[in-house]
Design a protein around this motif. Structure first.
Motif, PDB file in Angstrom:
ATOM      1  N   PHE A   1       0.474  -1.172  -0.205  1.00 11.47           N
ATOM      2  CA  PHE A   1      -0.518   0.300  -0.132  1.00 11.47           C
ATOM      3  C   PHE A   1       0.678   0.762   0.174  1.00 11.47           C
ATOM      4  O   PHE A   1       1.828   1.076   0.079  1.00 11.47           O
ATOM      5  CB  PHE A   1      -1.240   0.392   1.036  1.00 11.47           C
ATOM      6  CG  PHE A   1      -2.064  -0.957   1.299  1.00 11.47           C
ATOM      7  CD1 PHE A   1      -3.345  -0.353   0.619  1.00 11.47           C
ATOM      8  CD2 PHE A   1      -1.979  -2.555   1.303  1.00 11.47           C
ATOM      9  CE1 PHE A   1      -4.477  -1.526   0.578  1.00 11.47           C
ATOM     10  CE2 PHE A   1      -2.800  -3.482   0.876  1.00 11.47           C
ATOM     11  CZ  PHE A   1      -4.187  -2.268   1.032  1.00 11.47           C
ATOM     12  N   VAL A   2       0.071   1.899  -0.617  1.00 10.81           N
ATOM     13  CA  VAL A   2       0.901   3.423  -0.409  1.00 10.81           C
ATOM     14  C   VAL A   2       1.572   3.802   0.694  1.00 10.81           C
ATOM     15  O   VAL A   2       2.623   4.635   0.852  1.00 10.81           O
ATOM     16  CB  VAL A   2      -0.256   4.587  -1.202  1.00 10.81           C
ATOM     17  CG1 VAL A   2      -0.912   5.066   0.594  1.00 10.81           C
ATOM     18  CG2 VAL A   2       0.959   6.135  -1.770  1.00 10.81           C
ATOM     19  N   ASP A   3       1.328   3.017   2.311  1.00 14.79           N
ATOM     20  CA  ASP A   3       2.150   3.686   3.549  1.00 14.79           C
ATOM     21  C   ASP A   3       2.455   2.867   3.346  1.00 14.79           C
ATOM     22  O   ASP A   3       2.595   3.134   4.824  1.00 14.79           O
ATOM     23  CB  ASP A   3       0.868   3.713   4.324  1.00 14.79           C
ATOM     24  CG  ASP A   3       0.535   2.214   4.727  1.00 14.79           C
ATOM     25  OD1 ASP A   3       0.202   1.414   3.903  1.00 14.79           O
ATOM     26  OD2 ASP A   3      -1.096   1.992   5.205  1.00 14.79           O
ATOM     27  N   GLY A   4       3.539   2.392   2.946  1.00 18.86           N
ATOM     28  CA  GLY A   4       4.419   1.492   2.470  1.00 18.86           C
ATOM     29  C   GLY A   4       3.919  -0.403   3.453  1.00 18.86           C
ATOM     30  O   GLY A   4       5.092  -0.607   3.456  1.00 18.86           O
ATOM     31  N   ASN A   5       2.902  -0.207   4.175  1.00 15.94           N
ATOM     32  CA  ASN A   5       2.953  -2.068   4.402  1.00 15.94           C
ATOM     33  C   ASN A   5       3.042  -3.059   3.435  1.00 15.94           C
ATOM     34  O   ASN A   5       2.183  -2.105   2.415  1.00 15.94           O
ATOM     35  CB  ASN A   5       0.843  -1.528   5.246  1.00 15.94           C
ATOM     36  CG  ASN A   5       0.961  -0.590   6.698  1.00 15.94           C
ATOM     37  OD1 ASN A   5       2.537  -0.808   6.981  1.00 15.94           O
ATOM     38  ND2 ASN A   5       0.430   0.208   7.124  1.00 15.94           N
TER      39      ASN A   5
ATOM     40  N   ASP B   1      -2.874 -12.291   5.251  1.00 11.39           N
ATOM     41  CA  ASP B   1      -2.526 -11.414   6.062  1.00 11.39           C
ATOM     42  C   ASP B   1      -3.574 -10.162   7.194  1.00 11.39           C
ATOM     43  O   ASP B   1      -4.353 -10.224   6.598  1.00 11.39           O
ATOM     44  CB  ASP B   1      -1.151 -10.495   5.924  1.00 11.39           C
ATOM     45  CG  ASP B   1       0.374 -11.500   5.684  1.00 11.39           C
ATOM     46  OD1 ASP B   1       0.588 -12.521   6.252  1.00 11.39           O
ATOM     47  OD2 ASP B   1       1.225 -10.523   5.473  1.00 11.39           O
ATOM     48  N   ASP B   2      -3.006 -10.165   8.586  1.00 13.90           N
ATOM     49  CA  ASP B   2      -3.396  -9.489   9.454  1.00 13.90           C
ATOM     50  C   ASP B   2      -3.308  -8.070   8.769  1.00 13.90           C
ATOM     51  O   ASP B   2      -2.719  -7.836   8.828  1.00 13.90           O
ATOM     52  CB  ASP B   2      -3.691  -9.955  11.078  1.00 13.90           C
ATOM     53  CG  ASP B   2      -4.741  -9.054  11.608  1.00 13.90           C
ATOM     54  OD1 ASP B   2      -5.468  -8.400  11.552  1.00 13.90           O
ATOM     55  OD2 ASP B   2      -4.063  -8.022  12.639  1.00 13.90           O
ATOM     56  N   TYR B   3      -4.914  -7.458   8.595  1.00 19.10           N
ATOM     57  CA  TYR B   3      -5.133  -5.875   8.104  1.00 19.10           C
ATOM     58  C   TYR B   3      -5.524  -5.375   8.478  1.00 19.10           C
ATOM     59  O   TYR B   3      -6.116  -4.110   7.741  1.00 19.10           O
ATOM     60  CB  TYR B   3      -5.535  -5.874   6.080  1.00 19.10           C
ATOM     61  CG  TYR B   3      -6.549  -6.530   5.662  1.00 19.10           C
ATOM     62  CD1 TYR B   3      -7.914  -6.061   5.847  1.00 19.10           C
ATOM     63  CD2 TYR B   3      -6.753  -8.088   5.441  1.00 19.10           C
ATOM     64  CE1 TYR B   3      -8.880  -6.630   5.594  1.00 19.10           C
ATOM     65  CE2 TYR B   3      -7.499  -8.526   5.099  1.00 19.10           C
ATOM     66  CZ  TYR B   3      -9.256  -8.023   5.177  1.00 19.10           C
ATOM     67  OH  TYR B   3      -9.813  -8.386   5.106  1.00 19.10           O
TER      68      TYR B   3
END
Length: 410
Positions: free
Chosen positions: A147-151, A173-175
């Motif tokens: 994602f754009v936040d780096g996650n 994964d747990d998102y």
């Protein structure tokens, strides 16, 4: 769908990179403030004579200050607003694919290597489903979604439709810490040539990149070399699309998805002003089946044909501008063959002697091969019956075929 062109397509080259390519996503950005400052320095500079006193210079300073104040108060453009609304919904997809080189043998076994592909995708719903192109994830079972936040999250490939080049992923994964913002799908049948559009994706690994353009044309027939069948009703755009954009959304000015960026026409492998997107109505029709079953079954008539052109029409004794699909071959024991459709016959010089021309399906006129493919894909399912209106040697007849499931090639 007038003035369609047969197009030789180079599907967007999937960007193959080393695992260290992530540095490309961290390229610096020039801030809006810096850019405004540079522009203002260039545009507001005035030459002042050495003999001018302080009073004569004061208005210049005030003018600069006034301009800065006005610039800062300008409202953001609609493009900026849309980008901020959707950027969290567009993702970068990284897949690792193993390849085997049978020509290199080490210790008795073929050399196996891994390559990394980069593509794009977008959030489909709040359940963690991500939409992308099939060719982005082809051959992979699991991928990374950034994602754009780096996650970064792991995701399984849970459904693919190679015929329309669509795939759906499920984040495993747990998102729960991620604020998923699904993008809504617009009605692509309402689009018009000339409407402004936005493409967002990760060209060459440059994450979160936006480009703009217009709809250049609708209803293109996009050859799909991977499946052996063409994708109907594709959107043509001049918004810049490059390797790495595959699977990303094409948006309207309301921030709604109108298509998936899929391919370009190019002689260099890079963007040359012609890009293609699979329309959102195709996504709407296919995604539920991919999520539920992992596949989508396509109806199949079992014919190969070509749009009737004046040269063929006149050889068949028809009017020069007669419209329809000339049946060149039929598949043995296929739906068309069982219905009694006849394929083209030729004389000893391989010149056309006769052959059926499909002029309507269920009463809807068929002008060319695009019409035939589009009608079957959007209106019919496996097991449905379709009435073919045929012109055979000047005689009009109706034949009924029961559609079967399309088989993959190769």
């Amino acid at each position: 769908m007038n003035n369609r062109e047969k197009i030789q397509i180079s599907a967007i080259g999937l960007l193959s990179v080393l695992l260290a390519l992530s540095i490309a996503t961290n390229l610096g950005h020039v801030s809006g403030g810096e850019l405004v400052s540079q522009v203002q320095k260039n545009s507001e500079t005035k030459t002042v004579s050495q003999n001018d006193d302080a009073k004569s210079q004061e208005p210049v300073k005030n003018a600069v200050l006034t301009t800065v104040s006005q610039t800062e108060s300008v409202a953001p453009s609609s493009l900026t607003i849309i980008f901020k609304q959707v950027e969290n919904s567009v993702v970068q997809i990284t897949s690792k694919v193993s390849t085997v080189n049978q020509n290199i043998i080490i210790n008795g076994s073929p050399l196996e290597s891994q390559s990394t592909r980069l593509g794009s995708g977008f959030v489909y719903d709040s359940l963690g489903h991500i939409v992308t192109n099939n060719h982005v994830v082809d051959g992979a079972k699991t991928v990374d979604v950034r994602f754009v936040d780096g996650n970064i999250y792991s995701a399984n490939v849970i459904g693919t439709d190679p015929f329309n080049d669509i795939a759906v992923l499920q984040i495993t994964d747990d998102y729960s810490d991620e604020q998923l913002s699904p993008l809504s799908l617009a009605d692509s049948s309402l689009l018009d040539v000339g409407q402004q559009v936005i493409a967002i994706g990760n060209p060459f690994g440059l994450s979160d990149t936006m480009t703009t353009g217009i709809i250049s044309q609708m209803g293109r027939l996009l050859p799909n070399q991977g499946s052996g069948y063409s994708i109907p009703n594709v959107i043509q755009t001049d918004a810049a699309i490059n390797p790495g954009n595959s699977g990303g959304p094409l948006l309207n000015m309301n921030g709604q998805v109108i298509g998936i960026n899929t391919a370009i026409q190019s002689t260099t492998g890079e963007f040359s002003g012609i890009g293609f997107a699979v329309p959102s109505n195709t996504i709407k029709r296919i995604l539920p089946s991919l999520i539920e079953k992992g596949t989508y079954t396509h109806p199949w008539l079992g014919v190969s044909g070509t749009s009737l052109v004046p040269d063929i029409a006149q050889k068949l004794g028809l009017a020069k501008n007669y419209k329809g699909v000339f049946v060149t071959t039929i598949v043995k024991d296929g739906p068309a063959a069982k219905a009694g459709v006849q394929e083209a016959s030729y004389n000893i010089n391989r010149e056309i002697k006769s052959g059926d021309v499909i002029i309507a399906l269920d009463g809807y006129k068929v002008r060319d091969i695009d019409d035939l493919i589009l009608y079957l894909s959007e209106n019919k399912n496996v097991g449905d019956k379709v009435v073919l209106q045929i012109n055979r040697n000047g005689n009009i007849m109706d034949l009924t075929a029961t559609l079967q499931e399309r088989a993959t090639t190769g």
